[in-house]
Scaffold this active site. Structure first.
Site, PDB file in Angstrom:
ATOM      1  N   THR A   1     -58.090  -0.803  22.785  1.00 52.58           N
ATOM      2  CA  THR A   1     -58.618   0.060  23.841  1.00 52.58           C
ATOM      3  C   THR A   1     -59.700   0.993  23.299  1.00 52.58           C
ATOM      4  O   THR A   1     -59.690   1.314  22.120  1.00 52.58           O
ATOM      5  CB  THR A   1     -57.431   0.875  24.396  1.00 52.58           C
TER       6      THR A   1
ATOM      7  N   ARG B   1     -49.228  -5.659  35.459  1.00 49.58           N
ATOM      8  CA  ARG B   1     -48.895  -4.569  34.522  1.00 49.58           C
ATOM      9  C   ARG B   1     -50.106  -3.651  34.272  1.00 49.58           C
ATOM     10  O   ARG B   1     -51.219  -4.090  34.063  1.00 49.58           O
ATOM     11  CB  ARG B   1     -48.422  -5.171  33.198  1.00 49.58           C
TER      12      ARG B   1
ATOM     13  N   GLY C   1     -51.137  -0.131  31.966  1.00 52.09           N
ATOM     14  CA  GLY C   1     -50.702   0.761  30.888  1.00 52.09           C
ATOM     15  C   GLY C   1     -51.043   2.209  31.155  1.00 52.09           C
ATOM     16  O   GLY C   1     -51.282   2.612  32.303  1.00 52.09           O
ATOM     17  N   ASP C   2     -51.077   2.989  30.114  1.00 54.42           N
ATOM     18  CA  ASP C   2     -51.325   4.429  30.239  1.00 54.42           C
ATOM     19  C   ASP C   2     -52.796   4.767  30.457  1.00 54.42           C
ATOM     20  O   ASP C   2     -53.113   5.804  31.050  1.00 54.42           O
ATOM     21  CB  ASP C   2     -50.861   5.146  28.958  1.00 54.42           C
TER      22      ASP C   2
ATOM     23  N   THR D   1     -54.586   5.868  22.830  1.00 57.65           N
ATOM     24  CA  THR D   1     -54.515   4.423  22.617  1.00 57.65           C
ATOM     25  C   THR D   1     -53.216   4.077  21.917  1.00 57.65           C
ATOM     26  O   THR D   1     -52.758   4.817  21.057  1.00 57.65           O
ATOM     27  CB  THR D   1     -55.705   3.892  21.806  1.00 57.65           C
ATOM     28  N   GLY D   2     -52.622   2.971  22.324  1.00 52.60           N
ATOM     29  CA  GLY D   2     -51.363   2.572  21.704  1.00 52.60           C
ATOM     30  C   GLY D   2     -50.500   1.845  22.713  1.00 52.60           C
ATOM     31  O   GLY D   2     -51.005   1.349  23.733  1.00 52.60           O
TER      32      GLY D   2
ATOM     33  N   GLY E   1     -48.754   1.393  25.686  1.00 53.12           N
ATOM     34  CA  GLY E   1     -48.907   2.166  26.908  1.00 53.12           C
ATOM     35  C   GLY E   1     -47.641   2.712  27.536  1.00 53.12           C
ATOM     36  O   GLY E   1     -47.626   3.842  28.038  1.00 53.12           O
TER      37      GLY E   1
HETATM   38  N1  ASP Z   1     -52.737   1.774  25.805  1.00 45.26           N
HETATM   39  C1  ASP Z   1     -53.236   0.483  26.182  1.00 45.26           C
HETATM   40  C2  ASP Z   1     -52.301  -0.168  27.167  1.00 45.26           C
HETATM   41  O1  ASP Z   1     -51.130  -0.068  27.051  1.00 45.26           O
HETATM   42  C3  ASP Z   1     -53.427  -0.455  25.049  1.00 45.26           C
HETATM   43  C4  ASP Z   1     -54.242   0.069  23.918  1.00 45.26           C
HETATM   44  O2  ASP Z   1     -54.336   1.269  23.712  1.00 45.26           O
HETATM   45  O3  ASP Z   1     -54.830  -0.770  23.218  1.00 45.26           O
HETATM   46  O4  ASP Z   1     -52.745  -0.802  28.047  1.00 45.26           O
END
Ligand code: ASP
Length: 316
Positions: free
Chosen positions: A182, A210, A212-213, A233-234, A236
Site C-alpha cells: 500500500t 473485502r 481493509g483499513d 499500512t499493514g 488491515g
Molecule cells: N492495509 C492494507 C489492507 O489491508 C494493506 C497494506 O497496507 O498493504 O488493505
C-alpha cells in the site's frame, strides 16, 4: 517561516535485505524519491498539504512496483479493486472510495469525493459512476496488469487463502514472507495545515468485497490540524479494530503526547496486542515527522524544509 514537510510510505512487512536484489532496491528507492519530490515541490511552491499528498500518491499509484493504482494485486476473480482515502486536517474534510475498478488514480477520485460531493465514502459501481460523471481518468484492465502480481495470484487463486504479500514466490513463500505494498503520504504545508492520504489494491485473492483499513477514515487514514495527519499500512483488519490512525490523534489530544510518543503507543503496543503487523507515517502542524513500524521493514521517505531528507526500507 513556518517549517513544512512531507513523509510517504510504500508498504510495510517482511522486507529483508537478503530477499532483495540491488536492482530492485534501487527501483524502490527511486520510486519513493520521485513521489517525495513531487509532493515536496507542491509544498515548496506554497501549495496545500492535501495537494502535496495527492501529488506524491499519484506518482506511487503510477509505479508498477507498488500495490496501488497500476500494479495493484488481483482479487479472487482475477481483477483489480482499489481503495483510497484523503483527509484535510484544516477543516477535517475527507473523501474515500472502495472497490473501484479501472480508475487510473484512485486518490484523485477520493479527492473528488472530498471536494465535489456531499459524501465522504463511495463504493463499487456507484463510485465508478461518480468517476465517470466527474471526468476522472479511466484505463483498461491491461493498464493495471503486472506479471509478478499475476503470478502471485495464480499461485493462490485455487485456494481459499488470501494474502497481503507482494513477493514474487509461490504460495508457501507468500504466506510466510509477508509484505504489504500500500502507499500513503502525510504533509504539513507553509500555512501549518496538514493532510494525509492512502491508496491500495488491498490483498491478493481477496473476495466477498473485502475492504481493509486504508480507505476507512480513522483506521488507515486521518488528519486534524489540532493533532496529526496519519497514513497506515499493514494487516488491515487489526488496524480497523484498533482505529489506528485516529488513536494516534486521540493519544495526542487527550494525553498530551507528542506525535512520536503517540505513534509509539499505537504501533508498538495497541497494534501488537491485536497481532497488527505493519506501520504508519505521520506529521503534526509544526512539521514534525514520524515513521514507525513493528514489521521487519517499511518502504518510507521524508523531506523537511530544514534540509533533512531520508529514504529507507529496512530497520535502521
Ligand atoms: N492495509 C492494507 C489492507 O489491508 C494493506 C497494506 O497496507 O498493504 O488493505
Amino acid at each position: 517561516m513556518q517549517p513544512f514537510s512531507i513523509v510517504i510510505h510504500g508498504g510495510a512487512g517482511t522486507i529483508l535485505k537478503e530477499d532483495m536484489t540491488p536492482e530492485l532496491e534501487k527501483a524502490y528507492s527511486q520510486g519513493l524519491d520521485e513521489a517525495l519530490s513531487a509532493g515536496y515541490a507542491v509544498l515548496e511552491q506554497g501549495g496545500a498539504a492535501s495537494n502535496a499528498v495527492k501529488a506524491a500518491i499519484v506518482v506511487l499509484e503510477d509505479n508498477l512496483l507498488f500495490n496501488a493504482g497500476r500494479g495493484s494485486v488481483f482479487t479472487k476473480k482475477g481483477v483489480q479493486e482499489m481503495d483510497a482515502a484523503i483527509m484535510d486536517g484544516k477543516n477535517r474534510e475527507a473523501g474515500a472510495v472502495a472497490g473501484v475498478r479501472n480508475v487510473r488514480n484512485p486518490i484523485e477520485l477520493a479527492a473528488e469525493v472530498m471536494h465535489n460531493s456531499n459524501h465522504v465514502f463511495l463504493s463499487g459501481k456507484g463510485a465508478n459512476d461518480f468517476a465517470i460523471k466527474q471526468g476522472i481518468k479511466l484505463e483498461p484492465d491491461e493498464f493495471f496488469f503486472s506479471q509478478f502480481r499475476y503470478d502471485q495470484w495464480k499461485a493462490m487463486r485455487d485456494s481459499d487463502n488470501y494474502s497481503l504479500d507482494h513477493t514474487h514466490q509461490g504460495l508457501e513463500e507468500l504466506m510466510k514472507d509477508k509484505k504489504f505494498g500500500t502507499v500513503g503520504a502525510a504533509a504539513c504545508d507553509k500555512e501549518g495545515n496538514i493532510a494525509a492520504g492512502t491508496s491500495t489494491g488491498g490483498m491478493t485473492n481477496k473476495k466477498y468485497g473485502r475492504i481493509g483499513d486504508s480507505p476507512i477514515i480513522g483506521a488507515g487514514t486521518y488528519a486534524n490540524n489540532a493533532t496529526c495527519a496519519i497514513s497506515c499500512t499493514g494487516h488491515g483488519e487489526p488496524f480497523i479494530k484498533a482505529v489506528a490512525a485516529y488513536d494516534v490523534a486521540a493519544h495526542m489530544e487527550y494525553k498530551g503526547l507528542s506525535l512520536h510518543e503517540a505513534m509509539n503507543e499505537v504501533v508498538h503496543k495497541k497494534l501488537i496486542a491485536l497481532d497488527g503487523e505493519g506501520g504508519m507515517i505521520g506529521v503534526d502542524a509544526k512539521a514534525n515527522i514520524s515513521m514507525m513500524f513493528n514489521s521487519a521493514g517499511m518502504y518510507r521517505a521524508m523531506q523537511h524544509s530544514n534540509g533533512q531528507k531520508v529514504i529507507s526500507i529496512y530497520k535502521d
